[in-house]
Scaffold this motif. Structure first.
Motif, PDB file in Angstrom:
ATOM      1  N   SER A  68       0.814  -1.221   0.000  1.00 49.94           N
ATOM      2  CA  SER A  68       0.000   0.000   0.000  1.00 49.94           C
ATOM      3  C   SER A  68       0.841   1.261   0.000  1.00 49.94           C
ATOM      4  N   TYR A  69       1.960   1.221   0.710  1.00 49.86           N
ATOM      5  CA  TYR A  69       2.776   2.426   0.824  1.00 49.86           C
ATOM      6  C   TYR A  69       3.595   2.707  -0.437  1.00 49.86           C
ATOM      7  N   ASP A  70       3.463   1.852  -1.456  1.00 46.76           N
ATOM      8  CA  ASP A  70       4.115   2.092  -2.739  1.00 46.76           C
ATOM      9  C   ASP A  70       3.207   2.866  -3.689  1.00 46.76           C
ATOM     10  N   ASP A  71       2.012   3.199  -3.241  1.00 41.95           N
ATOM     11  CA  ASP A  71       1.023   3.860  -4.080  1.00 41.95           C
ATOM     12  C   ASP A  71       0.581   5.156  -3.407  1.00 41.95           C
ATOM     13  N   ALA A  72       0.612   6.263  -4.142  1.00 43.51           N
ATOM     14  CA  ALA A  72       0.288   7.570  -3.565  1.00 43.51           C
ATOM     15  C   ALA A  72      -1.133   7.627  -3.014  1.00 43.51           C
ATOM     16  N   VAL A  73      -2.096   7.065  -3.735  1.00 44.44           N
ATOM     17  CA  VAL A  73      -3.485   7.108  -3.271  1.00 44.44           C
ATOM     18  C   VAL A  73      -3.659   6.250  -2.024  1.00 44.44           C
TER      19      VAL A  73
END
Length: 109
Positions: A68-73
């Motif tokens: 999850s923390y690899d995606d800005a949203v």
């Protein structure tokens, strides 16, 4: 409990399958998932983000998928949960899906 599924979204079938698998796990635990992939494609990034934050505000908790923390949203969704005090459940590596997600015990899910 209604649980928002947050994770890195792309247009691949693998992504849809990962979100669907988490959706099933949440249902099996007796809760109501919100899967943002069900919104579909063809909308602007702004529309997707506005919709996600609106739905997130209606949920009782957030389930953060691995990556999850690899995606800005997804990071924004996690930040929203943290800032508003929504419980966050993290997908674990090593085969387990839950890090503290309670099993539903009756009443409304």
């Amino acid at each position: 409990m209604q649980i928002f599924i947050a994770g890195k979204i792309d247009k691949t079938e693998e992504c849809k399958d990962r979100f669907a698998a988490v959706e099933v796990k949440i249902l099996e635990a007796g809760h109501t998932p919100y899967n943002p992939i069900t919104l579909g494609t063809g909308y602007s990034r702004k529309f997707h983000l506005d919709h996600a934050l609106k739905k997130l505000a209606e949920c009782d908790a957030v389930y953060l998928m691995e990556g999850s923390y690899d995606d800005a949203v997804a990071r924004l969704e996690a930040d929203y949960a943290e800032l508003t005090g929504l419980p966050m459940f993290h997908e674990t590596t090593g085969g387990g899906y839950w890090a503290g997600l309670p099993r539903f015990q009756g009443g409304e899910g």
